[in-house]
Write a protein that holds these residues in place. Sequence first.
Motif, PDB file in Angstrom:
ATOM      1  N   CYS A  30       0.850  -1.190   0.000  1.00 57.65           N
ATOM      2  CA  CYS A  30       0.000   0.000   0.000  1.00 57.65           C
ATOM      3  C   CYS A  30       0.884   1.238   0.000  1.00 57.65           C
ATOM      4  O   CYS A  30       1.720   1.413   0.880  1.00 57.65           O
ATOM      5  N   ARG A  34      -0.815   7.668   4.284  1.00 51.53           N
ATOM      6  CA  ARG A  34      -0.689   7.220   5.678  1.00 51.53           C
ATOM      7  C   ARG A  34       0.311   6.084   5.798  1.00 51.53           C
ATOM      8  O   ARG A  34       1.157   6.082   6.703  1.00 51.53           O
ATOM      9  N   CYS A  35       0.205   5.086   4.925  1.00 48.96           N
ATOM     10  CA  CYS A  35       1.123   3.940   5.017  1.00 48.96           C
ATOM     11  C   CYS A  35       2.565   4.353   4.738  1.00 48.96           C
ATOM     12  O   CYS A  35       3.493   3.872   5.387  1.00 48.96           O
ATOM     13  N   THR A  39       5.444   3.902   7.747  1.00 47.00           N
ATOM     14  CA  THR A  39       6.531   2.940   7.561  1.00 47.00           C
ATOM     15  C   THR A  39       7.832   3.565   7.076  1.00 47.00           C
ATOM     16  O   THR A  39       8.881   2.936   7.162  1.00 47.00           O
ATOM     17  N   MET A  43       3.676   0.267   2.940  1.00 46.92           N
ATOM     18  CA  MET A  43       3.269  -0.862   3.786  1.00 46.92           C
ATOM     19  C   MET A  43       3.199  -2.111   2.916  1.00 46.92           C
ATOM     20  O   MET A  43       2.460  -2.147   1.935  1.00 46.92           O
ATOM     21  N   TYR A  70      -2.883   2.305  13.322  1.00 47.20           N
ATOM     22  CA  TYR A  70      -1.598   1.643  13.107  1.00 47.20           C
ATOM     23  C   TYR A  70      -1.046   1.215  14.461  1.00 47.20           C
ATOM     24  O   TYR A  70      -1.104   1.979  15.422  1.00 47.20           O
ATOM     25  N   THR A  79       6.789  -0.510  13.125  1.00 48.86           N
ATOM     26  CA  THR A  79       5.411  -0.639  12.657  1.00 48.86           C
ATOM     27  C   THR A  79       5.102  -2.128  12.574  1.00 48.86           C
ATOM     28  O   THR A  79       5.814  -2.876  11.900  1.00 48.86           O
ATOM     29  N   TRP A  82      -1.791  -2.878  11.261  1.00 54.53           N
ATOM     30  CA  TRP A  82      -2.808  -1.856  11.053  1.00 54.53           C
ATOM     31  C   TRP A  82      -4.142  -2.561  11.010  1.00 54.53           C
ATOM     32  O   TRP A  82      -4.237  -3.749  10.711  1.00 54.53           O
ATOM     33  N   ALA A  94       2.458  -6.158   9.265  1.00 55.13           N
ATOM     34  CA  ALA A  94       3.596  -5.714   8.464  1.00 55.13           C
ATOM     35  C   ALA A  94       4.454  -6.944   8.131  1.00 55.13           C
ATOM     36  O   ALA A  94       4.990  -7.603   9.025  1.00 55.13           O
TER      37      ALA A  94
END
Length: 135
Positions: A30, A34-35, A39, A43, A70, A79, A82, A94
């Motif tokens: 992704c 946000r991802c 990360t 992601m 997350y 991370t 999520w 993850a």
Amino acid sequence: MADIESHRGGCMCGAISYEVTGPLRPVVNCHCDRCRRATGHFMAASAARRADVAIVGDVTWYDATDEVQYGFCGTCGSTLFWRTSARPDTMSIAAGTLDPPTGLTTVEALFGDRASDYHTLDTTIPTHPGDWPTP
């Protein structure tokens, strides 16, 4: 009796570990904003039924939106997970935090139109400009 599929993983410092006793979804990348920020790249996540994920340690959950959270290690910042209220029975994991061998493959990429300019998308997998296409 058949063997139950089991996978283990954890954060960088070892404060959090987890075990998944059940199947894992193939990896989906992704590239949403946000991802990428959570990360530092994108992601790459597998997923499992929440009921199949046992976590040891205290995960710090960050509410990115009303629907998306997350999960991080509060000590080393790794991370780990999520989750979204849109899929309450699923925990995304993850993929890099899983102990190898995972037996997983990457099958798809989401929000490819938002991938950072330094990154070259993998042309061997289906890539969507947004979220999963609606059937």
